[in-house]
Design a protein around this motif. Structure first.
Motif, PDB file in Angstrom:
ATOM      1  N   MET A 167      -4.773 -17.373  -1.595  1.00  0.00           N
ATOM      2  CA  MET A 167      -5.709 -16.839  -2.606  1.00  0.00           C
ATOM      3  C   MET A 167      -6.661 -15.997  -2.390  1.00  0.00           C
ATOM      4  O   MET A 167      -7.914 -16.143  -2.563  1.00  0.00           O
ATOM      5  CB  MET A 167      -6.261 -18.127  -3.620  1.00  0.00           C
ATOM      6  CG  MET A 167      -6.327 -17.890  -5.160  1.00  0.00           C
ATOM      7  SD  MET A 167      -7.170 -19.069  -5.880  1.00  0.00           S
ATOM      8  CE  MET A 167      -6.152 -20.128  -6.697  1.00  0.00           C
TER       9      MET A 167
ATOM     10  N   ASP B  93      -2.741 -12.945  -0.892  1.00  0.00           N
ATOM     11  CA  ASP B  93      -1.815 -12.684  -2.149  1.00  0.00           C
ATOM     12  C   ASP B  93      -2.210 -12.206  -3.314  1.00  0.00           C
ATOM     13  O   ASP B  93      -1.805 -12.372  -4.205  1.00  0.00           O
ATOM     14  CB  ASP B  93      -1.143 -14.285  -2.402  1.00  0.00           C
ATOM     15  CG  ASP B  93      -2.466 -15.165  -2.626  1.00  0.00           C
ATOM     16  OD1 ASP B  93      -3.478 -14.960  -2.811  1.00  0.00           O
ATOM     17  OD2 ASP B  93      -2.115 -16.421  -2.403  1.00  0.00           O
TER      18      ASP B  93
ATOM     19  N   GLU C 187      -1.490 -17.829   4.247  1.00  0.00           N
ATOM     20  CA  GLU C 187      -0.471 -18.722   4.383  1.00  0.00           C
ATOM     21  C   GLU C 187       1.091 -18.176   4.289  1.00  0.00           C
ATOM     22  O   GLU C 187       1.524 -17.278   3.760  1.00  0.00           O
ATOM     23  CB  GLU C 187      -0.510 -19.412   2.667  1.00  0.00           C
ATOM     24  CG  GLU C 187      -1.748 -20.182   2.593  1.00  0.00           C
ATOM     25  CD  GLU C 187      -1.950 -20.840   1.194  1.00  0.00           C
ATOM     26  OE1 GLU C 187      -1.338 -20.096   0.199  1.00  0.00           O
ATOM     27  OE2 GLU C 187      -2.593 -21.625   0.935  1.00  0.00           O
TER      28      GLU C 187
ATOM     29  N   LEU D 219       4.640 -11.492   3.740  1.00  0.00           N
ATOM     30  CA  LEU D 219       4.789 -12.554   2.664  1.00  0.00           C
ATOM     31  C   LEU D 219       6.251 -13.176   3.088  1.00  0.00           C
ATOM     32  O   LEU D 219       7.213 -12.623   3.127  1.00  0.00           O
ATOM     33  CB  LEU D 219       5.310 -11.858   1.129  1.00  0.00           C
ATOM     34  CG  LEU D 219       5.682 -12.816  -0.080  1.00  0.00           C
ATOM     35  CD1 LEU D 219       4.790 -14.010  -0.245  1.00  0.00           C
ATOM     36  CD2 LEU D 219       5.568 -12.095  -1.154  1.00  0.00           C
ATOM     37  N   SER D 220       6.218 -14.488   3.239  1.00  0.00           N
ATOM     38  CA  SER D 220       7.292 -15.276   4.102  1.00  0.00           C
ATOM     39  C   SER D 220       7.768 -16.123   3.349  1.00  0.00           C
ATOM     40  O   SER D 220       7.181 -16.731   2.298  1.00  0.00           O
ATOM     41  CB  SER D 220       6.640 -15.739   5.378  1.00  0.00           C
ATOM     42  OG  SER D 220       5.828 -16.670   5.196  1.00  0.00           O
ATOM     43  N   HIS D 221       8.987 -16.834   3.775  1.00  0.00           N
ATOM     44  CA  HIS D 221       9.511 -18.166   3.209  1.00  0.00           C
ATOM     45  C   HIS D 221       8.391 -19.137   3.200  1.00  0.00           C
ATOM     46  O   HIS D 221       8.257 -19.849   2.206  1.00  0.00           O
ATOM     47  CB  HIS D 221      10.526 -18.654   4.018  1.00  0.00           C
ATOM     48  CG  HIS D 221      11.867 -17.788   3.902  1.00  0.00           C
ATOM     49  ND1 HIS D 221      12.405 -17.091   4.818  1.00  0.00           N
ATOM     50  CD2 HIS D 221      12.642 -17.382   2.824  1.00  0.00           C
ATOM     51  CE1 HIS D 221      13.602 -16.466   4.150  1.00  0.00           C
ATOM     52  NE2 HIS D 221      13.480 -16.599   2.808  1.00  0.00           N
TER      53      HIS D 221
ATOM     54  N   TYR E  33       5.040 -18.711   2.905  1.00  0.00           N
ATOM     55  CA  TYR E  33       4.116 -18.765   1.905  1.00  0.00           C
ATOM     56  C   TYR E  33       4.718 -19.552   0.633  1.00  0.00           C
ATOM     57  O   TYR E  33       3.996 -20.404  -0.140  1.00  0.00           O
ATOM     58  CB  TYR E  33       3.954 -17.388   1.626  1.00  0.00           C
ATOM     59  CG  TYR E  33       3.090 -17.052   0.384  1.00  0.00           C
ATOM     60  CD1 TYR E  33       1.693 -17.239   0.659  1.00  0.00           C
ATOM     61  CD2 TYR E  33       3.461 -17.023  -1.096  1.00  0.00           C
ATOM     62  CE1 TYR E  33       0.642 -17.155  -0.518  1.00  0.00           C
ATOM     63  CE2 TYR E  33       2.525 -16.632  -1.932  1.00  0.00           C
ATOM     64  CZ  TYR E  33       1.385 -16.907  -1.817  1.00  0.00           C
ATOM     65  OH  TYR E  33       0.763 -16.605  -3.047  1.00  0.00           O
ATOM     66  N   VAL E  34       6.102 -19.324   0.175  1.00  0.00           N
ATOM     67  CA  VAL E  34       6.351 -19.638  -1.112  1.00  0.00           C
ATOM     68  C   VAL E  34       6.459 -21.459  -0.917  1.00  0.00           C
ATOM     69  O   VAL E  34       6.248 -22.179  -1.825  1.00  0.00           O
ATOM     70  CB  VAL E  34       7.925 -19.281  -1.335  1.00  0.00           C
ATOM     71  CG1 VAL E  34       8.523 -20.049  -2.492  1.00  0.00           C
ATOM     72  CG2 VAL E  34       7.738 -17.747  -1.587  1.00  0.00           C
ATOM     73  N   THR E  35       6.975 -21.825   0.371  1.00  0.00           N
ATOM     74  CA  THR E  35       6.970 -23.218   0.407  1.00  0.00           C
ATOM     75  C   THR E  35       5.619 -23.982   0.253  1.00  0.00           C
ATOM     76  O   THR E  35       5.625 -24.887  -0.400  1.00  0.00           O
ATOM     77  CB  THR E  35       7.546 -23.653   2.013  1.00  0.00           C
ATOM     78  OG1 THR E  35       8.655 -23.109   1.921  1.00  0.00           O
ATOM     79  CG2 THR E  35       7.523 -25.106   2.177  1.00  0.00           C
TER      80      THR E  35
ATOM     81  N   ASN F 232       2.957 -22.873  -1.228  1.00  0.00           N
ATOM     82  CA  ASN F 232       2.344 -22.476  -2.542  1.00  0.00           C
ATOM     83  C   ASN F 232       3.073 -23.170  -3.808  1.00  0.00           C
ATOM     84  O   ASN F 232       2.658 -23.566  -4.803  1.00  0.00           O
ATOM     85  CB  ASN F 232       1.885 -21.355  -2.816  1.00  0.00           C
ATOM     86  CG  ASN F 232       0.667 -20.797  -2.163  1.00  0.00           C
ATOM     87  OD1 ASN F 232      -0.280 -21.612  -2.206  1.00  0.00           O
ATOM     88  ND2 ASN F 232       0.901 -20.063  -1.241  1.00  0.00           N
ATOM     89  N   GLY F 233       4.497 -23.623  -3.279  1.00  0.00           N
ATOM     90  CA  GLY F 233       5.529 -24.107  -4.245  1.00  0.00           C
ATOM     91  C   GLY F 233       4.980 -25.821  -4.425  1.00  0.00           C
ATOM     92  O   GLY F 233       5.486 -26.378  -5.380  1.00  0.00           O
TER      93      GLY F 233
ATOM     94  N   TYR G 126       1.787 -27.551  -3.667  1.00  0.00           N
ATOM     95  CA  TYR G 126       0.494 -27.483  -3.251  1.00  0.00           C
ATOM     96  C   TYR G 126      -0.227 -28.938  -3.286  1.00  0.00           C
ATOM     97  O   TYR G 126      -0.917 -29.558  -2.528  1.00  0.00           O
ATOM     98  CB  TYR G 126      -0.475 -26.382  -3.770  1.00  0.00           C
ATOM     99  CG  TYR G 126      -1.844 -26.474  -3.242  1.00  0.00           C
ATOM    100  CD1 TYR G 126      -2.287 -26.376  -1.941  1.00  0.00           C
ATOM    101  CD2 TYR G 126      -2.823 -26.724  -4.015  1.00  0.00           C
ATOM    102  CE1 TYR G 126      -3.537 -26.454  -1.342  1.00  0.00           C
ATOM    103  CE2 TYR G 126      -4.240 -26.663  -3.851  1.00  0.00           C
ATOM    104  CZ  TYR G 126      -4.442 -26.614  -2.193  1.00  0.00           C
ATOM    105  OH  TYR G 126      -5.952 -26.619  -1.915  1.00  0.00           O
TER     106      TYR G 126
END
Lengths: 439, 439
Positions: free
Chosen positions: A205, A246, A301, A426-428, A430-432, A434-435, A437
């Protein structure tokens, strides 16, 4: 708070060992520290920090806060106190991590006020001498009893001015950060030697106009409240407001500064009589703020890259920053960087849709773009005056192996204005992160 | 072009079977088709499409193009032709996929012009009767010989009006799409029966103000060029400009429309005399454009969810759309949706930093947010007048299992304006796809 556990483990990471200082030089007249009080559910991670001015004279303070309409309770309370006291007589900061106390209604306001009240009481401050900050999940009320019980414990047994105290303090404000962010330095103005220390937390964020950022600078230089406010605003524009992770702007972003004058010397004010000393301090603080802000990007992240976007020869500083920010925030650009893909088309594309001020701000036939390796080896031209270069893909791929990369965009407008912006990929990961949290 | 191979395989996906029509009803007087001409390197995937008006009378045409400063060569060429001919006498579209012919300098302009020239020649059109579109990688010149050799082959042997011809045409404009996007319908205006067909391609780089979108609507209704342009603009604002996949705006976005009047009836114009018929057609086209645009979101790169953001009771349509767009574009919100995490704090946060027009556009104490399940079961209130609800996490998690979700944001300003926006989640798959696009 699954991530907090991860965090503890990840503190041993490569980044932690590279970016966390082993020692420091800290300003006189402060006591700081951090403990676990029980906000973070793993039962051990630090989640409460205090910084106290112990110089014996009132300090000057300044603050820059989020522009988000949904301002968290601690942001509202700190702004009010700072305004009422005109930046004088603020002598401590209290911060919890793990819960942002944001969108928490009237109970949230009371909790933030109580954190101030108890800190002032325990530290024997006059009323409203404390600024309060919170960071973490939005929308849940604080476990306020744990915090209010933690404050006297922290104040009585865990505050000091050692390197470990400063590390503890920086650790206690972290959420998804993988390492505590702490910088310190000594500098001279005329014959006076001063010291600056700065802490911050970042991770997700993060975007211009303040981010899920908490940060504070403290110095033992003597600075007037209005000079400190002016310098802080200028430095934040060129550091924390020129980074992105992000593109999201949080409800809690707060950067505060304190100057207690413990190192003596003549007062630094924003009057013409102290213009030289003011300018000198401003330069130091901008440089310092950039160092701290860069750590936030490095710890974005899931970030694996640290990318500097340099925009040159824009019509205005605003245009330069808008364009740099547009590239820095493009998900397509950021994923290409993660994939080490020299897809400079995405850079052009993001330049092309930046919301600039005039039709002449971006002229495709005058725009040039190159990769600048940080190791000093030769630049790689991608576009020259709007015409694509035949790119040596092998060389591009070589440059993209590095963790650090500079992308230089020359707009060729003749305006001569420039701006720097810092971003990560922006990486894998990051998604892990924030998906999941809150689990 | 590794992804093209993947694409072929993924055509058999669940989404393809749900969203690709098995049959259709197509407008009179058109011949369409697609073939592989050699732009895509796998040697088989379709990469060249033509649509031709064969009604024997000139058709009306209209177009809406990207606002990106770096407009691809085909965008520049098509805009110019449309302008010069005032939307009359445009009788074909030629489209290649696999290479966007963007940022390709003067050679790129010549290539786009040559595609028009050869198509007009082969289809026996007068000069400049064709609009050209390209989509794919930016910054490489087209393999123009392959395209120019493909055009006569496609025109002579592969154009028609069967369902398969339309599917072939829709397939040939795809890049990272996992299924071809084709919609058709019949509708009545007074006693006249008309037919509409629409094709588009989407996937990545989708955001408001036109995306990496190519799309076209064709109808056999008789419509004047200025009426068609007005309706197209209105419909695109409420459909393709109200969706996002990753917030990036491409250099190539183009939506065009053609109306050949082959089904007869009175001319639909934007004069008061045909106001009723105009309004009726506009309603049909808006609805139709939304259907097509939704397919783009459903096929967003890596998307697993289809999310509708409904903003109600805003001060203005612009405010409503700005706020809906801010939420729809938040990476943090999108990753939370991917993780099935009811982290509504991120929704609030994105509302709070939306760049709205006045201080009264967002009033935290009047803002309410709820999840609206698409199965008709009960709403789940998250925030009521700025105060968080005690959220039943089990119920939230249940709602988030569904592929489709509506998020309703009631701003309570009394202004009564509303806007809808459509978005998808941000997944691991998105990062995988975009981290390695060109390899």
């Amino acid at each position: 708070m699954q991530r907090v556990t991860k965090l503890t483990v990840r503190f041993l990471s490569d980044k932690a060992s590279r970016f966390v200082p082993k020692s420091g030089v800290y300003p006189k007249g402060y006591a700081v520290g951090g403990i676990h009080c029980g906000v973070k559910k793993d039962g051990t991670s630090f989640d409460l920090a205090i910084l106290q001015n112990i110089h014996g004279k009132d300090a000057s303070a300044a603050g820059v806060f989020t522009l988000n309409k949904f301002k968290a309770a601690p942001v509202q309370v700190s702004r009010k106190i700072l305004k009422e006291k005109h930046g004088s007589g603020i002598n401590s900061f209290v911060i919890n991590s793990g819960n942002a106390n944001a969108v928490t209604g009237s109970q949230g306001m009371k909790d933030a006020e109580d954190m101030v009240l108890v800190t002032d009481s325990v530290l024997e401050n006059p009323t409203n001498s404390t600024l309060v900050m919170s960071t973490g999940v939005i929308g849940n009320n604080l476990p306020i009893d744990k915090i209010l019980n933690g404050i006297p414990k922290l104040a009585s047994d865990h505050l000091g001015n050692s390197h470990q105290n400063w590390i503890d303090c920086a650790t206690a404000i972290c959420t998804t950060d993988t390492f505590p962010k702490l910088v310190s330095k000594e500098f001279k103005i005329d014959d006076d030697t001063y010291t600056l220390a700065g802490l911050c937390k970042g991770a997700g964020m993060i975007c211009p106009n303040m981010a899920t950022l908490l940060g504070f600078f403290v110095t033992d230089a003597p600075v007037s409240p209005s000079a400190l406010q002016q310098i802080l605003k200028y430095a934040v524009d060129r550091s924390f407001n020129s980074i992105t992770v992000d593109g999201d702007m949080s409800t809690n972003d707060t950067i505060v500064a304190m100057a207690n004058g413990a190192a003596g010397g003549e007062l630094i004010d924003n009057k013409s009589s102290s213009a030289d000393r003011f300018a000198r301090l401003q330069t130091e603080i901008v440089d310092f703020a950039q160092q701290l802000a860069h750590l936030v990007v490095r710890d974005g992240e899931g970030a694996t890259k640290f990318i500097t976007i340099k925009v040159k020869d824009a019509l205005s500083y605003k245009d330069a920053k808008t364009i740099a920010s547009s590239v820095a925030n493009s998900s397509l650009f950021k994923t290409a960087m993660y994939g080490k893909d020299a897809n400079w088309g995405r850079i052009l594309c993001a330049i092309g849709y930046a919301d600039v001020s005039t039709d002449k701000s971006v002229i495709p036939s005058k725009t040039s773009v190159k990769f600048v390796p940080v190791d000093g080896s030769e630049h790689l031209k991608l576009l020259v005056n709007g015409e694509p270069e035949k790119v040596d893909e092998e060389r591009a791929s070589e440059i993209l192996q590095d963790e650090d990369l500079i992308i230089e965009i020359d707009l060729g407008t003749g305006g001569g204005q420039s701006a720097d912006f810092w971003t990560c990929d922006l990486s894998h990961e990051y998604v892990t992160i924030n998906g999941d949290y809150r689990s």
